[in-house]
Design a protein around this motif. Structure first.
Motif, PDB file in Angstrom:
ATOM      1  N   SER A 194     -44.855 123.938  61.694  1.00 57.31           N
ATOM      2  CA  SER A 194     -45.723 123.669  60.541  1.00 57.31           C
ATOM      3  C   SER A 194     -45.206 124.377  59.295  1.00 57.31           C
ATOM      4  O   SER A 194     -45.213 123.808  58.203  1.00 57.31           O
ATOM      5  CB  SER A 194     -47.148 124.126  60.834  1.00 57.31           C
ATOM      6  OG  SER A 194     -47.710 123.348  61.858  1.00 57.31           O
ATOM      7  N   THR A 246     -42.118 125.265  58.651  1.00 56.57           N
ATOM      8  CA  THR A 246     -40.897 124.588  58.217  1.00 56.57           C
ATOM      9  C   THR A 246     -41.241 123.332  57.430  1.00 56.57           C
ATOM     10  O   THR A 246     -40.655 123.060  56.380  1.00 56.57           O
ATOM     11  CB  THR A 246     -40.016 124.232  59.429  1.00 56.57           C
ATOM     12  OG1 THR A 246     -39.659 125.444  60.096  1.00 56.57           O
ATOM     13  CG2 THR A 246     -38.770 123.489  59.015  1.00 56.57           C
ATOM     14  N   GLY A 247     -42.207 122.588  57.921  1.00 54.52           N
ATOM     15  CA  GLY A 247     -42.645 121.391  57.214  1.00 54.52           C
ATOM     16  C   GLY A 247     -43.211 121.722  55.846  1.00 54.52           C
ATOM     17  O   GLY A 247     -42.914 121.048  54.856  1.00 54.52           O
ATOM     18  N   SER A 300     -43.897 116.872  60.317  1.00 57.94           N
ATOM     19  CA  SER A 300     -44.156 118.269  60.652  1.00 57.94           C
ATOM     20  C   SER A 300     -45.387 118.403  61.541  1.00 57.94           C
ATOM     21  O   SER A 300     -45.378 119.116  62.542  1.00 57.94           O
ATOM     22  CB  SER A 300     -44.351 119.072  59.368  1.00 57.94           C
ATOM     23  OG  SER A 300     -44.761 120.372  59.650  1.00 57.94           O
TER      24      SER A 300
END
Length: 143
Positions: free
Chosen positions: A49, A51-52, A116
Motif C-alpha cells: 500500500s 509503495t502504491g 496497489s
C-alpha cells in the motif's frame, strides 16, 4: 482426603488440573509461528500500500510539473502574440490540453491505486488461506 505437599506451585496445580481433565496441550511454538506469519503478511500488505501511495504521489507531482510548464509556455506565447483572436485560440487549446491531461492523469492514478489495493488485498488473502490450512492441519493431527 489426600494431603499434597504445600510446596506445589500454582503452575504445577494448573498443569495437574489440565492432565486430570485431559485438556489437549498447546504447541506454543506453532501458535507463535502462526502469528508471526500473520504479522509478516500485514507488513507486506502495508508495504504494498505504501509503495502504491508513493507511486501515486510521484505521478501527481509529475503531472503538476507538466501542467506548470504548459502554463509557463502559454504565458510566454501571449507576450509574443500580435492579435487577441489568436490569444483566445491559444487559450482554448490550452484549456483543452489541460482537461485531457487531467483526465489522463486521473485515470493513471486510479489504475495505480487499484493495482496497489489489489496487491495488498491479495497478500492478506494468501495469508488467510495459509492460516486456514494451518488450522486444518492442526485439527487433522489431533484426530
Amino acid at each position: 482426603m489426600v494431603n499434597k505437599p504445600d510446596s506445589e506451585s500454582f503452575l504445577d496445580l494448573f498443569n495437574s488440573f489440565g492432565r486430570d481433565m485431559k485438556v489437549p496441550k498447546m504447541d506454543i511454538e506453532a501458535v507463535l509461528e502462526h502469528h508471526r506469519k500473520n504479522l509478516e503478511a500485514l507488513q507486506k500488505s502495508a508495504s504494498a500500500s505504501a509503495t502504491g501511495a508513493s507511486t501515486i504521489l510521484a505521478r501527481q507531482r509529475e503531472a503538476l510539473h507538466r501542467q506548470l510548464e504548459e502554463i509557463a509556455d502559454l504565458a510566454r506565447s501571449y507576450n509574443t502574440m500580435p492579435g487577441a483572436g489568436e490569444a483566445m485560440s491559444k487559450h482554448a487549446e490550452f484549456a483543452r490540453r489541460s482537461f485531457e491531461a487531467a483526465v489522463r492523469n486521473a485515470s493513471e492514478v486510479a489504475q495505480i491505486a487499484q493495482k496497489s489495493g489489489a496487491e495488498s488485498l491479495e497478500i492478506l488473502r494468501a495469508r488467510i488461506r495459509a492460516s486456514m490450512e494451518e488450522i486444518r492441519e492442526g485439527y487433522d493431527r489431533r484426530k
